[in-house]
Design a protein around this motif. Structure first.
Motif, PDB file in Angstrom:
ATOM      1  N   SER A  21       0.827  -1.209   0.000  1.00 44.44           N
ATOM      2  CA  SER A  21       0.000   0.000   0.000  1.00 44.44           C
ATOM      3  C   SER A  21       0.862   1.259   0.000  1.00 44.44           C
ATOM      4  CB  SER A  21      -0.926   0.009   1.223  1.00 44.44           C
ATOM      5  OG  SER A  21      -0.170  -0.046   2.420  1.00 44.44           O
ATOM      6  N   ARG A  22       2.078   1.141   0.469  1.00 45.38           N
ATOM      7  CA  ARG A  22       3.013   2.258   0.442  1.00 45.38           C
ATOM      8  C   ARG A  22       4.438   1.706   0.414  1.00 45.38           C
ATOM      9  NH1 ARG A  22       1.491   4.672   6.453  1.00 45.38           N
ATOM     10  NH2 ARG A  22       2.089   2.858   7.686  1.00 45.38           N
ATOM     11  N   TYR A  63       8.378  -2.256   2.101  1.00 50.62           N
ATOM     12  CA  TYR A  63       8.853  -2.474   0.741  1.00 50.62           C
ATOM     13  C   TYR A  63       9.767  -1.326   0.318  1.00 50.62           C
ATOM     14  CZ  TYR A  63       5.892  -6.520  -0.148  1.00 50.62           C
ATOM     15  OH  TYR A  63       5.338  -7.770  -0.114  1.00 50.62           O
ATOM     16  N   LEU A  64      10.936  -1.689  -0.213  1.00 49.70           N
ATOM     17  CA  LEU A  64      11.905  -0.716  -0.684  1.00 49.70           C
ATOM     18  C   LEU A  64      12.097  -0.831  -2.186  1.00 49.70           C
ATOM     19  CD1 LEU A  64      12.603  -0.372   2.349  1.00 49.70           C
ATOM     20  CD2 LEU A  64      15.026  -0.412   1.711  1.00 49.70           C
ATOM     21  N   TYR A  65      12.086   0.312  -2.851  1.00 47.86           N
ATOM     22  CA  TYR A  65      12.498   0.378  -4.258  1.00 47.86           C
ATOM     23  C   TYR A  65      13.861   1.049  -4.277  1.00 47.86           C
ATOM     24  CZ  TYR A  65      12.841   1.649  -9.164  1.00 47.86           C
ATOM     25  OH  TYR A  65      13.270   1.778 -10.461  1.00 47.86           O
ATOM     26  N   VAL A  66      14.856   0.361  -4.817  1.00 46.49           N
ATOM     27  CA  VAL A  66      16.216   0.889  -4.840  1.00 46.49           C
ATOM     28  C   VAL A  66      16.493   1.475  -6.213  1.00 46.49           C
ATOM     29  CG1 VAL A  66      18.665   0.335  -4.681  1.00 46.49           C
ATOM     30  CG2 VAL A  66      17.051  -0.665  -3.055  1.00 46.49           C
ATOM     31  N   ALA A  67      16.713   2.778  -6.259  1.00 42.51           N
ATOM     32  CA  ALA A  67      17.071   3.478  -7.492  1.00 42.51           C
ATOM     33  C   ALA A  67      18.575   3.663  -7.489  1.00 42.51           C
ATOM     34  CB  ALA A  67      16.356   4.830  -7.560  1.00 42.51           C
ATOM     35  N   CYS A 126      10.658   7.278  -7.847  1.00 42.37           N
ATOM     36  CA  CYS A 126      11.020   7.958  -6.597  1.00 42.37           C
ATOM     37  C   CYS A 126      10.045   9.090  -6.287  1.00 42.37           C
ATOM     38  CB  CYS A 126      12.438   8.515  -6.698  1.00 42.37           C
ATOM     39  SG  CYS A 126      13.730   7.262  -6.703  1.00 42.37           S
ATOM     40  N   GLU A 127       9.642   9.849  -7.302  1.00 39.07           N
ATOM     41  CA  GLU A 127       8.716  10.958  -7.067  1.00 39.07           C
ATOM     42  C   GLU A 127       7.364  10.451  -6.574  1.00 39.07           C
ATOM     43  OE1 GLU A 127       6.045  13.908  -7.006  1.00 39.07           O
ATOM     44  OE2 GLU A 127       5.769  12.387  -8.554  1.00 39.07           O
ATOM     45  N   GLU A 128       6.931   9.305  -7.063  1.00 40.30           N
ATOM     46  CA  GLU A 128       5.630   8.766  -6.697  1.00 40.30           C
ATOM     47  C   GLU A 128       5.654   7.994  -5.384  1.00 40.30           C
ATOM     48  OE1 GLU A 128       2.769   9.213  -8.065  1.00 40.30           O
ATOM     49  OE2 GLU A 128       3.259  10.121  -9.997  1.00 40.30           O
ATOM     50  N   SER A 129       6.810   7.739  -4.824  1.00 39.27           N
ATOM     51  CA  SER A 129       6.905   6.944  -3.595  1.00 39.27           C
ATOM     52  C   SER A 129       6.321   7.693  -2.403  1.00 39.27           C
ATOM     53  CB  SER A 129       8.365   6.587  -3.309  1.00 39.27           C
ATOM     54  OG  SER A 129       9.113   7.754  -3.025  1.00 39.27           O
ATOM     55  N   ASN A 130       5.931   6.939  -1.385  1.00 44.95           N
ATOM     56  CA  ASN A 130       5.430   7.554  -0.155  1.00 44.95           C
ATOM     57  C   ASN A 130       6.547   8.238   0.612  1.00 44.95           C
ATOM     58  OD1 ASN A 130       3.794   4.801  -0.653  1.00 44.95           O
ATOM     59  ND2 ASN A 130       2.418   6.361   0.156  1.00 44.95           N
ATOM     60  N   VAL A 131       7.713   7.613   0.594  1.00 48.11           N
ATOM     61  CA  VAL A 131       8.891   8.169   1.265  1.00 48.11           C
ATOM     62  C   VAL A 131      10.064   8.071   0.296  1.00 48.11           C
ATOM     63  CG1 VAL A 131      10.525   7.932   3.179  1.00 48.11           C
ATOM     64  CG2 VAL A 131       8.085   7.520   3.561  1.00 48.11           C
TER      65      VAL A 131
END
Length: 534
Positions: A270-271, A346-350, A400-405
């Motif tokens: 969800s985030r 959940y982490l998205y790594v850029a 990254c811009e759309e992420s919650n954090v």
């Protein structure tokens, strides 16, 4: 890792020696707040007007008390700022902002050669529009740098929607795709080329560049990044915001793939947090820091460092004390866990190539098993972009811009631009490590229990969490766009005369997006499990 694991096992237990100490005052703040609220209610009864925003007043009062507190114990929502609802992005032109000068009436054509990687070039493009406005010039669509470290031969139209760029800014500056052939044929000499000093004031352009432009009709400015002063009048600052957060829209293929990644992250979680690790070999070599890899690391990074012939000799220890070294992936994970993010986050790594590969990433994966990258989520769709570092960076930018954090691991160009855009979009939670203070804390972490470490981490990070109060005059505008972030008026709800309060500005990445951007059969997609990853 033994100390870390023991910390994690004790995270749900309060340390027996932990005490909360509050500064004593003769009159408690709660009592003052109570008197204020009572006074507001009394005024409402006496005047016959309903004070519907007691919460607004009380939050604003607590808002100031919260940030002035030095005890480090006040709670903070790690996912979003509770004060962001009082602010919105504002970029509208003022009444006295004159229309753009027509091409035939302008003082000439301005050519811009942007410099660096995607986000560094983005600052140059933004400022180029403002400089064209200052000079009453016709701006030619900027040229992107093909010779930088990243070796990307993408042109403006490969990354940004060029027609949208021209149309969106039509009321501000006249922009053309090229200098007309008639003008080029009439020129006795090639376009005059100059490089202006960094952070030049508008007066410099008027005194030094304008006479040349008037005489030669075409002027080229090279190495154009951060060539305009930070502090401008509000109308020009808002023009910067219109360019950066609205006019610079990515091309349809980039937007489509970026939004697909966002949707796939949001479908399962969800985030999510987006982390810009910035732990690539070139970044580490450029920093002059040491990260514990022994002689092998020193030799490898030393060889890369030779690419920059003008870099001074740096002391790794001194650079770390000054807060100039990025955190390792492990240290980023420790910071997030200490702030309160749980291991099921959940982490998205850029990031590009991580120095040390899987060995470097493993400690972070143990702290946060649910880690994903664009390569994991859209492997096949990503193949056409793999040869273009700027287009890959643009895809990461969207996610990254759309992420919650958003977590920035250094103060580079992408971190600054994204932090500024997230503030403009409603102070979306943005965490920047307070590297100067964290260096000492992380080095001494084995000397304290987890609760103590966590408490100290939260204290260190105050002022580095993307709160509205971090917007202070004089700070770098691309990171702190203060002229474009306004406070909402007193009334939040629809008033009796039908006037709505200002709305948050539309998101740059989705503004005007085609319907197929969100199309596709996503309902059957599932994020790969940790055991399925390569």
């Amino acid at each position: 890792m033994g100390v870390v694991k023991s910390w994690l096992l004790s995270m749900n237990h309060t340390h027996p020696n932990t005490k909360h100490v509050f500064c004593s005052r003769s009159i408690p703040w709660s009592l003052i707040c109570g008197f204020m609220l009572f006074g507001l209610g009394l005024i409402s009864l006496l005047t016959g007007h309903l004070v519907s925003h007691v919460e607004w007043y009380s939050q604003r009062f607590v808002h100031r008390s919260f940030f002035s507190s030095q005890d480090g114990h006040a709670p903070i929502d790690i996912w979003e700022s509770q004060y962001s609802k009082y602010y919105y992005g504002c970029k509208e032109r003022g009444r006295n902002f004159s229309p753009a000068i027509h091409e035939r009436m302008s003082n000439g054509y301005l050519l811009i050669a942007a410099s660096g990687g995607l986000n560094q070039q983005r600052t140059g493009i933004t400022d180029a529009v403002v400089v064209a406005r200052i000079l009453n010039a016709t701006l030619v669509v900027p040229q992107l740098d093909h010779n930088s470290f990243w070796k990307d031969d993408s042109d403006f139209a490969n990354i940004f929607d060029v027609n949208w760029f021209i149309t969106y800014l039509a009321k501000d500056v006249t922009i053309v795709k090229r200098v007309p052939d008639k003008i080029m044929r009439s020129m006795e000499k090639p376009p005059y080329t100059m490089r202006v000093p960094r952070k030049s004031e508008p007066e410099y352009y008027l005194d030094q560049a304008l006479p040349i432009l008037l005489r030669r009709r075409v002027l080229q400015l090279t190495k154009f990044d951060y060539r305009l002063a930070n502090d401008l009048d509000d109308e020009l600052q808002k023009l910067r915001c219109r360019v950066n957060y609205h006019a610079l829209r990515f091309t349809k293929p980039i937007r489509k793939l970026g939004q697909k990644i966002v949707m796939r992250m949001q479908k399962t979680a969800s985030r999510y947090i987006a982390v810009h690790l910035r732990f690539e070999p070139d970044m580490l070599a450029f920093s002059g820091c040491y990260f514990g890899g022994g002689e092998k690391e020193k030799q490898e990074l030393g060889e890369i460092r030779k690419r920059w012939t003008t870099l001074p000799d740096l002391s790794p220890d001194e650079e770390r004390k000054r807060g100039k070294c990025p955190l390792t992936p492990h240290e980023v994970g420790l910071m997030l866990r200490a702030l309160g993010f749980t291991n099921d986050t959940y982490l998205y790594v850029a990031s590009g190539e991580i120095y040390g590969g899987d060995e470097t990433m493993q400690p972070l994966k143990e702290l946060f098993p649910n880690i994903y990258t664009k390569e994991m989520l859209v492997e096949e769709e990503l193949k056409p972009f793999l040869s273009f570092s700027s287009r890959l960076a643009a895809i990461d930018y969207i996610v990254c811009e759309e992420s919650n954090v958003f977590v920035a691991n250094n103060n580079g160009n992408m971190a600054k631009i994204l932090a500024g855009q997230r503030r403009y979009m409603g102070h979306k939670r943005t965490i920047r490590p307070n590297a100067k203070k964290l260096s000492a804390l992380l080095m001494s972490r084995h000397e304290m229990d987890w609760d103590t470490f966590s408490g100290k981490m939260k204290a260190c990070q105050r002022g580095f969490m993307g709160e509205p109060d971090e917007m202070k005059p004089g700070r770098e505008f691309h990171e702190y766009p203060s002229a474009c972030v306004c406070e909402k008026p007193f009334i939040d709800k629809l008033s009796e005369d039908g006037i709505h309060p200002p709305k948050l500005a539309l998101r740059n990445m989705t503004e005007g997006a085609d319907s197929e951007t969100n199309s596709g059969n996503e309902e059957n997609f599932e994020l790969p499990k940790p055991s399925e990853r390569t």
